[in-house]
Structures are given as C-alpha cells and as structure tokens.
Scaffold this active site. Structure first.
Site, short mmCIF file in Angstrom:
data_model
loop_
_atom_site.label_atom_id
_atom_site.label_comp_id
_atom_site.label_asym_id
_atom_site.label_seq_id
_atom_site.Cartn_x
_atom_site.Cartn_y
_atom_site.Cartn_z
N GLU A 151 2.10 -5.77 8.80
CA GLU A 151 2.53 -4.40 8.55
C GLU A 151 3.58 -3.97 9.56
OE1 GLU A 151 1.08 0.15 9.12
OE2 GLU A 151 -0.48 -1.24 8.42
N CYS A 181 -3.89 5.82 8.39
CA CYS A 181 -4.53 6.03 7.09
C CYS A 181 -5.91 6.65 7.28
CB CYS A 181 -4.65 4.69 6.35
SG CYS A 181 -5.56 4.82 4.79
N SER A 234 -8.40 -10.62 11.02
CA SER A 234 -8.37 -9.19 10.74
C SER A 234 -8.31 -8.34 12.01
CB SER A 234 -9.62 -8.79 9.93
OG SER A 234 -9.66 -7.39 9.77
N SER A 235 -7.17 -7.65 12.20
CA SER A 235 -7.04 -6.74 13.34
C SER A 235 -7.99 -5.56 13.19
CB SER A 235 -5.60 -6.22 13.42
OG SER A 235 -4.70 -7.27 13.62
N ASN A 236 -8.07 -5.04 11.98
CA ASN A 236 -8.97 -3.93 11.70
C ASN A 236 -10.41 -4.33 11.98
OD1 ASN A 236 -10.79 -2.96 9.06
ND2 ASN A 236 -9.77 -1.29 10.13
N HIS A 294 1.92 -8.26 13.75
CA HIS A 294 1.12 -7.99 12.55
C HIS A 294 2.05 -7.79 11.37
CE1 HIS A 294 -1.43 -5.69 9.76
NE2 HIS A 294 -2.47 -6.21 10.40
N CYS A 346 0.85 -1.20 0.00
CA CYS A 346 0.00 0.00 0.00
C CYS A 346 0.88 1.25 0.00
CB CYS A 346 -0.90 -0.02 1.23
SG CYS A 346 -1.80 1.52 1.50
N THR A 397 -0.76 1.91 10.34
CA THR A 397 -1.69 2.73 9.56
C THR A 397 -3.17 2.46 9.87
OG1 THR A 397 -1.71 1.17 7.71
CG2 THR A 397 -0.05 2.93 7.66
#
Length: 293
Positions: free
Chosen positions: A136, A202, A230-232, A134, A96, A172
């Site tokens: 990222e 982000c 999924s952490s988000n 994670h 990204c 992010t």
C-alpha cells in the site's frame, strides 16, 4: 471448555471485494494472474491458487502481454498501470476504495506542490506514516513520483527536514494511537512553517481494535491466527498480547499447542484483516474437539 471465534476478526471489505473479483473471474475463465499475494495469508493464497490464480511479481508483469491481471486491495503506483497499458494487459482493479481515495488525495497534494514550485515557491514535504516497502505504501509513494518520505515510528522524524512545510498522511491500516504520537512529536519539534496532518486510517480496521481488546480480555487464552507477512496481524497480535499475556500467534491449525490450554475454561480465536474466517473456524473446531482435557 468454551471456544469462541471473534466475530470482528477476519477479512476487511477491501479484501472481500478483491477475493470475490478473483473468484468470479476464475469461475468463468479458470485462470487469472494476481500482482503480489492477493492477501497476506498463505493458506488463502493456496486455496485460490488451486482454483487457478497465479501470483506474479512486478518483474513478471513487465514480460506479460495480452492477459488479465488483478490488482489487489493494497493498490498500485501509476507505473503499474502504465506497464499494463503498454503490454495490452486487462486490469481487474480491486484497489480498496479507502486506499484509492487516499492515493488521489496524495496525488492532488503533490500536483499542487509542483505548481507552487513552478511559481518560485517550495513544494511541501509529503510524509507517510506507514511501513516502508509495504504494498500500500509503495502505491502511495508512487503518487508523488517517489518523493514522499515514509516514517515507521517517532524515530523516523529525525530524518525529516522540519524547515519545510510538512503534510502528513497515514497508511490506512496503522493504529490511531501511533498516528497521534507522530502528530504530537512533529508538532513539538517543528518551530516554523506549515504542518498539516490528515488521519487517513480506515475506521473499519481501526474500530476493531477496541472490540478485539475486549475479546482478548474475556478469555483465558487467545490464539491469534495470522500470516507471517501481515503487517496488520503483527499490530493486532501485539495489542491482544498487551491485554492478555496468554495470547499466542499461529499461522494455522498445525501450530496449535494444546498444552497451552490445559485446565482453562475459555479460549478465544481471532485474527488479522487478512485472516480468512474459515481458517479461524477450523482452529476453533480442532480445539473444541480435543478430548485431552
């Protein structure tokens, strides 16, 4: 019964780009390796696997040669690129742009610290607010030769050497409120030395939060669709549940419990940045077609 899919949910642009790159390569070659799950959603991973995408680990990468490997939106540490170069692997880089820019900023901060140390000074402590382990975050820590410290919450501040200069960045996809809490707490505890912080969250993801809160409040029941990895998704689910206690986490349509919507007037379906729109729409369609009530 009114059933609505949240128009602000679903893939962020980084994930869309990664999936488009994978599909383009699969359409022309029929096979492609991907380092880690391309997105933290099992159903979407299965869909792409059926097209020829093969998920590999970093250990697999060490033993592969002369192939193409896609790097997903989460980004990778420098060591991954070194391994790919050594093994003559062609990298399809889908990192990204927001993550890539953050990697470069952290690398610049680290390199400047190394130069300062050579002159007899002390490197600042680079701190990353994010989820330890994670993908990222691993890529971000990799920019610092593994020296950055990751904290997941305010309790993590206890592990920091506050006598050193501190430069704080954020994963992010973390929440703005969480980042502000970390900044405030470090500011309170740090008595001397430099403390710099950079909000590197982000905004495409962060700006969804208020809209999703409003969406969750506007329906009697919410089904939040998200993969377990999924952490988000975990963050957004908890946020929705905070404003609407009748929010239920499901991974796909097989986990729908129709008894939860008996007698209600409106149902909302939303999801994480890793949840495909087609899956949320499938959940909504099944609810709409239900004739039990």
């Amino acid at each position: 019964m009114k059933v609505e899919v949240d128009s602000n949910s679903g893939f962020c642009f980084g994930v869309v780009t990664a999936i488009n790159k994978a599909e383009d390569e699969l359409a022309s070659k029929g096979q492609l390796y991907c380092l880690g799950d391309i997105v933290h959603n099992a159903r979407e991973v299965e869909r792409l696997q059926d097209k020829g995408l093969k998920t590999i680990t970093h250990s697999d990468l060490d033993n592969l040669k002369n192939v193409k490997v896609l790097l997903r939106a989460h980004g990778e540490p420098p060591k991954t690129y070194e391994t790919a170069h050594k093994n003559n692997i062609e990298v399809i880089d889908a990192t990204c742009p927001v993550v890539l820019q953050l990697q470069r900023r952290i690398k610049k901060t680290y390199d400047e610290g190394v130069e300062e140390e050579k002159k007899g000074g002390q490197k600042p402590l680079i701190v990353i607010y994010g989820k330890n382990g994670h993908a990222e975050v691993n890529g971000l820590v990799g920019q610092t030769n593994g020296e950055a410290v990751v904290i997941q919450d305010k309790e993590g501040i206890d592990t920091l050497d506050l006598s050193r200069d501190i430069i704080l960045y954020s994963q992010t996809t973390k929440s703005i409120e969480g980042f502000k809490d970390i900044v405030e707490e470090i500011g309170k505890r740090k008595k001397d030395g430099k403390f710099e912080y950079y909000d590197t969250i982000c905004r495409q993801v962060a700006n969804r939060m208020q809209k999703m809160k409003e969406f969750a409040q506007s329906h009697d029941v919410i089904f939040f669709v998200s993969g377990a990895k999924s952490s988000n998704g975990k963050v957004l689910y908890e946020m929705c549940k905070g404003v609407n206690p009748k929010t239920y986490l499901i991974s796909d349509e097989s986990q729908l419990d129709m008894s939860l919507i008996k007698g209600v007037e409106s149902v909302g379906v939303c999801g994480a940045t890793s949840t495909p729109t087609w899956l949320m729409e499938k959940v909504a369609t099944i609810i709409q077609k239900s004739t039990n009530f």
